[in-house]
Design a protein around this motif. Structure first.
Motif, PDB file in Angstrom:
ATOM      1  N   GLU A 121     -20.710 -50.498  69.786  1.00 16.10           N
ATOM      2  CA  GLU A 121     -20.009 -49.231  69.541  1.00 16.10           C
ATOM      3  C   GLU A 121     -19.282 -49.244  68.204  1.00 16.10           C
ATOM      4  O   GLU A 121     -19.406 -48.292  67.423  1.00 16.10           O
ATOM      5  CB  GLU A 121     -19.020 -48.947  70.670  1.00 16.10           C
ATOM      6  CG  GLU A 121     -19.678 -48.497  71.948  1.00 16.10           C
ATOM      7  CD  GLU A 121     -18.656 -48.147  73.021  1.00 16.10           C
ATOM      8  OE1 GLU A 121     -17.515 -47.797  72.680  1.00 16.10           O
ATOM      9  OE2 GLU A 121     -19.023 -48.230  74.196  1.00 16.10           O
ATOM     10  N   SER A 122     -18.524 -50.286  67.948  1.00 12.56           N
ATOM     11  CA  SER A 122     -17.751 -50.343  66.708  1.00 12.56           C
ATOM     12  C   SER A 122     -18.538 -50.982  65.567  1.00 12.56           C
ATOM     13  O   SER A 122     -18.161 -50.833  64.398  1.00 12.56           O
ATOM     14  CB  SER A 122     -16.455 -51.130  66.923  1.00 12.56           C
ATOM     15  OG  SER A 122     -16.745 -52.481  67.203  1.00 12.56           O
ATOM     16  N   GLY A 123     -19.589 -51.718  65.904  1.00 12.15           N
ATOM     17  CA  GLY A 123     -20.383 -52.387  64.882  1.00 12.15           C
ATOM     18  C   GLY A 123     -19.733 -53.647  64.338  1.00 12.15           C
ATOM     19  O   GLY A 123     -20.099 -54.143  63.285  1.00 12.15           O
ATOM     20  N   LYS A 124     -18.748 -54.140  65.056  1.00 15.85           N
ATOM     21  CA  LYS A 124     -18.032 -55.333  64.594  1.00 15.85           C
ATOM     22  C   LYS A 124     -18.307 -56.528  65.499  1.00 15.85           C
ATOM     23  O   LYS A 124     -18.648 -56.384  66.659  1.00 15.85           O
ATOM     24  CB  LYS A 124     -16.523 -55.074  64.576  1.00 15.85           C
ATOM     25  CG  LYS A 124     -16.104 -54.036  63.572  1.00 15.85           C
ATOM     26  CD  LYS A 124     -14.609 -53.863  63.566  1.00 15.85           C
ATOM     27  CE  LYS A 124     -14.209 -52.813  62.560  1.00 15.85           C
ATOM     28  NZ  LYS A 124     -12.772 -52.594  62.541  1.00 15.85           N
ATOM     29  N   GLU A 125     -18.116 -57.713  64.918  1.00 17.91           N
ATOM     30  CA  GLU A 125     -18.252 -58.947  65.675  1.00 17.91           C
ATOM     31  C   GLU A 125     -16.904 -59.246  66.337  1.00 17.91           C
ATOM     32  O   GLU A 125     -15.854 -59.089  65.717  1.00 17.91           O
ATOM     33  CB  GLU A 125     -18.644 -60.088  64.734  1.00 17.91           C
ATOM     34  CG  GLU A 125     -19.115 -61.312  65.445  1.00 17.91           C
ATOM     35  CD  GLU A 125     -19.670 -62.343  64.482  1.00 17.91           C
ATOM     36  OE1 GLU A 125     -20.904 -62.483  64.423  1.00 17.91           O
ATOM     37  OE2 GLU A 125     -18.860 -62.995  63.805  1.00 17.91           O
TER      38      GLU A 125
END
Length: 154
Positions: free
Chosen positions: A89-93
């Motif tokens: 959803e956020s595209g973050k690790e």
């Protein structure tokens, strides 16, 4: 259901390597269901090998996700393990960290033992820190320690 580990700090007189008697305060881990059971278990365990009087000075819940003992090892190490997950959803690790208590003889062996424990992990992980733990000994719960109902009734 996973085990709850309690760190119990015990104060007692101990004879050191040079033969001098001194008061020490050492942490031990016990597997228990409550603080009361942890106190009872550490009293039983310490009475088995401390001939002098001892005092339980602190009991707290230990923050270890798992405890792994290895043969021919005499020290305990705290391994911090970080699981890496990708949040779509956020595209973050995202990192989720937890601690393992690993038995080993040195830091390198603790790293190797941590890798062995984590080898079947599906996700990606890192081991950002390993440090020697002050834990002296670990007392897991074994079947047969519990008092049978027949003894309580009869």
């Amino acid at each position: 259901m996973s085990a709850t580990w309690y760190e119990c700090k015990v104060k007692y007189r101990k004879i050191d390597e040079s033969g001098v008697q001194k008061v020490v305060s050492e942490p031990y881990l016990v597997d228990a269901l409550s603080f009361t059971e942890a106190e009872s278990r550490i009293n039983t365990e310490m009475a088995a090998f401390v001939t002098e009087e001892f005092k339980i000075v602190n009991i707290k819940v230990a923050n270890f996700a798992e405890i792994h003992n290895f043969e021919n090892s005499d020290r305990w190490f705290k391994s911090k393990v970080s699981l890496l997950a990708y949040d779509e959803e956020s595209g973050k690790e995202r990192k989720t960290s937890f601690y393992l208590l690993i038995q080993a003889n040195d830091v390198k062996e603790a790293f190797d033992n941590t890798m062995q424990v984590m080898q079947n992990t599906m996700g990606e992980f890192t081991i950002p820190a390993i440090s020697e733990s002050p834990i002296v000994d670990v007392f897991p719960f074994f079947k047969g320690e519990e008092v049978s109902e027949e003894k309580l009734i009869g």
